[in-house]
Design an enzyme around this catalytic site. Structure first.
Site, mmCIF file in Angstrom:
data_model
loop_
_atom_site.group_PDB
_atom_site.id
_atom_site.type_symbol
_atom_site.label_atom_id
_atom_site.label_comp_id
_atom_site.label_asym_id
_atom_site.label_seq_id
_atom_site.Cartn_x
_atom_site.Cartn_y
_atom_site.Cartn_z
ATOM 1 C CB ILE A 1 -5.365 13.339 7.621
ATOM 2 C CG1 ILE A 1 -4.819 13.754 6.243
ATOM 3 C CG2 ILE A 1 -6.849 13.684 7.722
ATOM 4 C CD1 ILE A 1 -4.872 15.230 5.946
ATOM 5 C CE1 TYR B 1 0.554 4.541 4.572
ATOM 6 C CE2 TYR B 1 1.895 6.533 4.643
ATOM 7 C CZ TYR B 1 0.666 5.927 4.483
ATOM 8 O OH TYR B 1 -0.447 6.687 4.221
ATOM 9 C CB THR C 1 -7.515 9.612 10.295
ATOM 10 O OG1 THR C 1 -6.149 9.413 9.875
ATOM 11 C CG2 THR C 1 -8.213 10.556 9.330
#
Length: 273
Positions: A200, A165, A202
């Site tokens: 974050i 990532y 999310t």
């Protein structure tokens, strides 16, 4: 309570937000519309975008939903035709769409690498190319613009369990700098900047927290969040989508007309500690 900052206006501008059906993309699309832009919400989940666009239009704002597979050259070409027909203008592109695949590098597969490269890197190239072909002098719109690429702090520093990532987000950072210099040197009037969120709140952030558990750094997700807030994030909290939307609004607006090629880190001080 997070605050929406609309001091940087986007009146008269047309903005495209990819991955706009949820999370950071949705928050950015909503704030851009409130700041005065006509916003195209693009996502493979077009139903979510249609719902959000209908809500924004019901508030007297301007929004349009389109199905956009960011890895498809055909979808980017169709988007350009939509922009011509709708407003005949394109000022802002937020390359937000992306996926997260974590895990220890020794356990990642070549199939995972191919998938994340296509969605996280190739899509940014395709979007940037589509935008600059419309925004540069002599092009169909030829009014310049701002391209904002969502990277991550994982593109700046090493994090256990984030190798593939982080590699894609490092590539986004590098592509941003090269294209920013190229477009500036050739007088295109197109600025390109990267935005680097920390952790974050999310669905993707939840995945990252779970990875800390899976690789044995902590025992559970709550412990992972507590560790980050107490020992690794100087501001003592995780970020939220509005934190990122506020920063994106600055880069989209004319308040940042002398800003190109930067990496704007929005991480509560994580990288500075």
């Amino acid at each position: 309570m997070s605050k929406e900052l609309a001091v940087f206006g986007l009146e008269g501008k047309v903005a495209v937000v990819t991955g706009a059906g949820a999370g950071i993309g949705e928050a950015c699309a909503r704030l851009f519309a409130k700041a005065g832009a006509a916003v195209v919400l693009g996502d493979i989940n077009v139903e979510a975008c249609e719902r959000i666009a209908a809500e924004l239009n019901g508030q007297g704002l301007q929004a349009k939903a389109v199905r956009l597979d960011v890895t498809s050259e055909e979808d980017w070409a169709a988007l350009k035709q939509t922009l011509v027909a709708w407003k005949n203008r394109w000022d802002v592109l937020l390359n937000n769409a992306g996926i997260y695949i974590g895990g220890m590098l020794e356990n990642n597969t070549s199939a995972q690498v191919s998938k994340i490269n296509q969605i996280n890197i190739e899509s940014v190239f395709l979007g940037t190319r589509a935008a600059v072909e419309c925004m540069k002098p002599g092009a169909c719109f030829a009014n310049g613009g701002s391209i904002i690429n969502l990277s991550s702090i994982a593109g700046l520093i090493g994090v256990p369990g984030h190798s593939i990532y982080g590699a894609t987000k490092g590539a986004v950072r590098s592509l941003t700098k090269h294209s920013a210099v190229e477009f500036a040197k050739f007088g295109y009037g197109v600025r390109v900047n990267s935005l680097h969120p920390g952790l974050i709140e999310t669905a993707m952030g939840d995945q990252a927290l779970q990875d800390f558990v899976d690789i044995g750094v902590v025992a559970n997700v709550d412990e992972a969040a507590a560790l980050l807030k107490s020992a690794m994030i100087p501001m003592g909290r995780l970020g939220n989508v509005q934190d990122i939307a506020n920063a994106a609004l600055f880069l989209a607006s004319d308040a940042s007309t002398y800003v190109t090629g930067i990496e704007l880190t929005v991480d509560g001080g994580f990288c500075a500690a």
